[in-house]
Design a protein around this motif. Structure first.
Motif: not given
Lengths: 109, 113
Positions: A56-82
């Motif tokens: 997992e890696k975070k940078d302020q309001r954005i984060a990315v998670t990685l699951n190598k076993t399942a071969k998937h990764f996700s982008l998370h944006i919190t407190e979204t703004q226009p």
């Protein structure tokens, strides 16, 4: 062959809510997973990336998670703004960049 | 640093005409790429280069040619333009592969009529 599936293709959220975009890759040799943001009429720009030795890696309001076993990764944006409204592309890199098909995020004020 | 630059920004071609899209980078990157992006779609790799004198095909090379005589420049040649080549073309560069950020140019919007 190698491919990266990205979901959803469009996503609408209310301002202040969170947004999650998911990608699945096929080549287990992939070891670098960048996310690019492309505003309307502009060039893609890197917003965050993660390497295969990190979960997992975070940078302020954005984060990315990685699951190598399942071969998937996700982008998370919190407190979204226009200004988060854009198209987001994931990519996986075995020996070259393989981009996902993109997610159009709309943040509703 | 100007980064990655592309010329022209816009171009309208008639069917059968030819043109060269210019791309230059001043970051001393070995790797350079050409992508096309059709309206509302993702990025498709046309050609890439791992260094001066070395080029290779990507997913959609038909109808295009490239050359890489210097580290800085990576022009894309369209021969006998067709309406299917109407797209936005992005040039990009990176320090290497695979764990390096790609830096994109501003794009060239090409219309073939």
């Amino acid at each position: 062959g190698e491919n990266v599936e990205q979901h959803p293709s469009t996503l609408s959220v209310q301002e202040g809510d969170s947004a999650v975009i998911k990608c699945t890759y096929s080549d287990s040799a992939s070891n670098y997973f960048p996310w690019y943001k492309q505003e309307l009429g502009k060039r893609p720009q890197l917003i965050i990336d993660i390497r295969s030795n990190v979960g997992e890696k975070k940078d302020q309001r954005i984060a990315v998670t990685l699951n190598k076993t399942a071969k998937h990764f996700s982008l998370h944006i919190t407190e979204t703004q226009p200004e988060d409204s854009a198209v987001y592309f994931c990519a996986a890199t075995p020996y070259k960049y393989i981009f996902g098909t993109g997610t159009r995020l709309k943040v509703l004020a | 640093n100007a980064g990655v630059t592309q010329t022209p920004k816009f171009r309208i071609l008639k069917i059968g005409q030819s043109m060269t899209l210019q791309c230059a980078q001043d970051m001393n990157h070995n790797y350079m790429y050409w992508y096309r992006q059709d309206p509302g779609m993702g990025l498709k790799l046309i050609y890439y280069s791992v260094g001066a004198g070395i080029t290779d095909k990507g997913e959609v090379p038909n109808g295009y040619n490239v050359s890489r005589s210097t580290t800085e420049d990576f022009p894309l040649r369209l021969e006998l333009a067709a309406p299917s080549q109407t797209s936005v073309y992005f040039c990009a560069s990176s320090l290497g592969l695979p764990e390096y950020e790609q830096y994109f140019g501003p794009g060239t919007r090409l219309t073939v009529t």
